[in-house]
Design an enzyme around this catalytic site. Sequence first.
Site, PDB file in Angstrom:
ATOM      1  N   SER A  13      11.842  32.525  12.677  1.00 14.92           N
ATOM      2  CA  SER A  13      12.308  32.338  11.317  1.00 14.92           C
ATOM      3  C   SER A  13      11.138  32.441  10.232  1.00 14.92           C
ATOM      4  O   SER A  13      10.175  31.696  10.301  1.00 14.92           O
ATOM      5  CB  SER A  13      13.398  31.471  11.168  1.00 14.92           C
TER       6      SER A  13
ATOM      7  N   TYR B 252      15.788  22.649  11.255  1.00 12.40           N
ATOM      8  CA  TYR B 252      15.901  24.031  12.091  1.00 12.40           C
ATOM      9  C   TYR B 252      14.611  24.735  11.519  1.00 12.40           C
ATOM     10  O   TYR B 252      13.972  25.405  12.604  1.00 12.40           O
ATOM     11  CB  TYR B 252      16.988  24.736  11.105  1.00 12.40           C
TER      12      TYR B 252
HETATM   13  P1  NAP Z   1      24.897  34.188  14.533  1.00 15.26           P
HETATM   14  O1  NAP Z   1      25.390  35.360  13.885  1.00 15.26           O
HETATM   15  O2  NAP Z   1      25.426  32.805  14.032  1.00 15.26           O
HETATM   16  O3  NAP Z   1      24.685  34.487  15.973  1.00 15.26           O
HETATM   17  C1  NAP Z   1      24.176  33.417  16.764  1.00 15.26           C
HETATM   18  C2  NAP Z   1      24.286  33.560  18.295  1.00 15.26           C
HETATM   19  O4  NAP Z   1      23.713  32.774  19.123  1.00 15.26           O
HETATM   20  C3  NAP Z   1      25.600  34.068  18.669  1.00 15.26           C
HETATM   21  O5  NAP Z   1      25.686  35.022  19.576  1.00 15.26           O
HETATM   22  C4  NAP Z   1      26.076  32.505  19.484  1.00 15.26           C
HETATM   23  O6  NAP Z   1      26.989  32.714  20.421  1.00 15.26           O
HETATM   24  C5  NAP Z   1      24.567  32.576  20.155  1.00 15.26           C
HETATM   25  N1  NAP Z   1      24.096  30.974  20.449  1.00 15.26           N
HETATM   26  C6  NAP Z   1      24.080  29.977  19.677  1.00 15.26           C
HETATM   27  N2  NAP Z   1      23.826  28.956  20.388  1.00 15.26           N
HETATM   28  C7  NAP Z   1      23.913  29.272  21.565  1.00 15.26           C
HETATM   29  C8  NAP Z   1      23.366  28.666  22.838  1.00 15.26           C
HETATM   30  N3  NAP Z   1      23.249  27.366  23.154  1.00 15.26           N
HETATM   31  N4  NAP Z   1      23.790  29.418  24.026  1.00 15.26           N
HETATM   32  C9  NAP Z   1      24.037  30.936  24.036  1.00 15.26           C
HETATM   33  N5  NAP Z   1      24.028  31.223  22.975  1.00 15.26           N
HETATM   34  C10 NAP Z   1      24.008  30.659  21.857  1.00 15.26           C
HETATM   35  O7  NAP Z   1      23.104  34.023  14.086  1.00 15.26           O
HETATM   36  P2  NAP Z   1      22.254  35.182  13.699  1.00 15.26           P
HETATM   37  O8  NAP Z   1      21.992  35.118  12.313  1.00 15.26           O
HETATM   38  O9  NAP Z   1      22.418  36.322  14.110  1.00 15.26           O
HETATM   39  O10 NAP Z   1      20.867  34.396  14.123  1.00 15.26           O
HETATM   40  C11 NAP Z   1      20.065  34.854  15.603  1.00 15.26           C
HETATM   41  C12 NAP Z   1      18.957  34.398  15.613  1.00 15.26           C
HETATM   42  O11 NAP Z   1      17.894  34.826  14.330  1.00 15.26           O
HETATM   43  C13 NAP Z   1      18.856  32.478  15.494  1.00 15.26           C
HETATM   44  O12 NAP Z   1      17.862  32.658  16.569  1.00 15.26           O
HETATM   45  C14 NAP Z   1      18.365  32.634  14.044  1.00 15.26           C
HETATM   46  O13 NAP Z   1      17.681  31.177  14.054  1.00 15.26           O
HETATM   47  C15 NAP Z   1      17.455  33.639  13.667  1.00 15.26           C
HETATM   48  N6  NAP Z   1      17.269  33.876  12.385  1.00 15.26           N
HETATM   49  C16 NAP Z   1      18.549  34.228  11.525  1.00 15.26           C
HETATM   50  C17 NAP Z   1      18.268  34.410  10.148  1.00 15.26           C
HETATM   51  C18 NAP Z   1      19.449  34.923   9.179  1.00 15.26           C
HETATM   52  O14 NAP Z   1      19.384  35.071   7.985  1.00 15.26           O
HETATM   53  N7  NAP Z   1      20.613  35.208   9.845  1.00 15.26           N
HETATM   54  C19 NAP Z   1      17.279  34.450   9.591  1.00 15.26           C
HETATM   55  C20 NAP Z   1      16.174  33.952  10.375  1.00 15.26           C
HETATM   56  C21 NAP Z   1      16.181  33.674  11.710  1.00 15.26           C
HETATM   57  P3  NAP Z   1      28.420  32.663  20.228  1.00 15.26           P
HETATM   58  O15 NAP Z   1      28.868  34.091  19.664  1.00 15.26           O
HETATM   59  O16 NAP Z   1      29.084  32.641  21.414  1.00 15.26           O
HETATM   60  O17 NAP Z   1      28.852  31.299  19.339  1.00 15.26           O
END
Ligand code: NAP
Length: 243
Positions: free
Chosen positions: A138, A152
């Site tokens: 991130s 985080y």
């Molecule tokens: P999201 O929409 O909240 O989705 C999170 C995903 O991770 C879901 O599929 C969830 O599964 C899964 N998950 C969480 N904890 C888990 C665990 N312990 N074991 C297995 N699966 C797990 O998040 P997102 O925004 O797409 O984020 C994806 C990645 O991008 C993350 O690493 C996040 O830190 C990174 N990121 C996001 C952003 C942003 O602005 N969105 C920015 C920078 C980095 P369930 O569906 O079963 O809950």
Amino acid sequence: MDKVVIVTGGSRGIGAATCKLLASQGYAVCVNYRADKTSAEQVVAEIHEAGGRAIAFQADVSLEAEVEALFDATLKIYGSVTHLVNNAGMLFTQMPLVEMSLERFNKVMAANVSSCFLCSRAFLRRVQGPGAIVNVSSAAARTGSPFEYVDYAASKGAMDTLTKGLALEVAAQGIRVNAVRPGFIHTDMHADGGEPGRVERLAAQIPLKRGGQPLEVANAILWLLSDQASYVTGSFIDLAGGR
Ligand code: NAP
């Protein structure tokens, strides 16, 4: 060689977009999820409708035994695992560090860093090489996310260091390890932080004046996994609209 990828947290957001894109490019995809079975099955159904190969597999990737089961199941079904996307991640409600509990801090580290360690190790113990790993870090690793989630941000900083060190350890085996660092992307994650409209609130501060889409991150992951990036390892792609 058949391309088989495990995408952790593939049920929603960036992970779901990545699963669908990789499947469209010929990868057999294991869509990992922790709790949201319906969303994971929806991703698999969309891939099947488009003629691709995918399975959904429930595993909490912060837990060693569940990670082992995830890799064993994928191997059993597809015969190999050649690529890994360490995408699963989470955060809690925005607050300054001084108010955070140790329990919360440890949960964030387990979900974001231990998961990356466990899945990378499980991958390396099974793959002969060549292969590739992409870690979803991130922009928070650079900014520190003050007053929101320093825990985080610190977990993503650890992920960056893990990316660098592991890339150097396995380069001679023909395994590449890289990371993407998204900024503000339109997903459900911001609601978990207590502010569903966070991306819209901050859009004006982003040089490109908007939040990013999950597919824009998925495109970079696809490239880093591919042979197009054959001379790239230990590297980071920032996808943060210029921030
Ligand atoms: P999201 O929409 O909240 O989705 C999170 C995903 O991770 C879901 O599929 C969830 O599964 C899964 N998950 C969480 N904890 C888990 C665990 N312990 N074991 C297995 N699966 C797990 O998040 P997102 O925004 O797409 O984020 C994806 C990645 O991008 C993350 O690493 C996040 O830190 C990174 N990121 C996001 C952003 C942003 O602005 N969105 C920015 C920078 C980095 P369930 O569906 O079963 O809950």
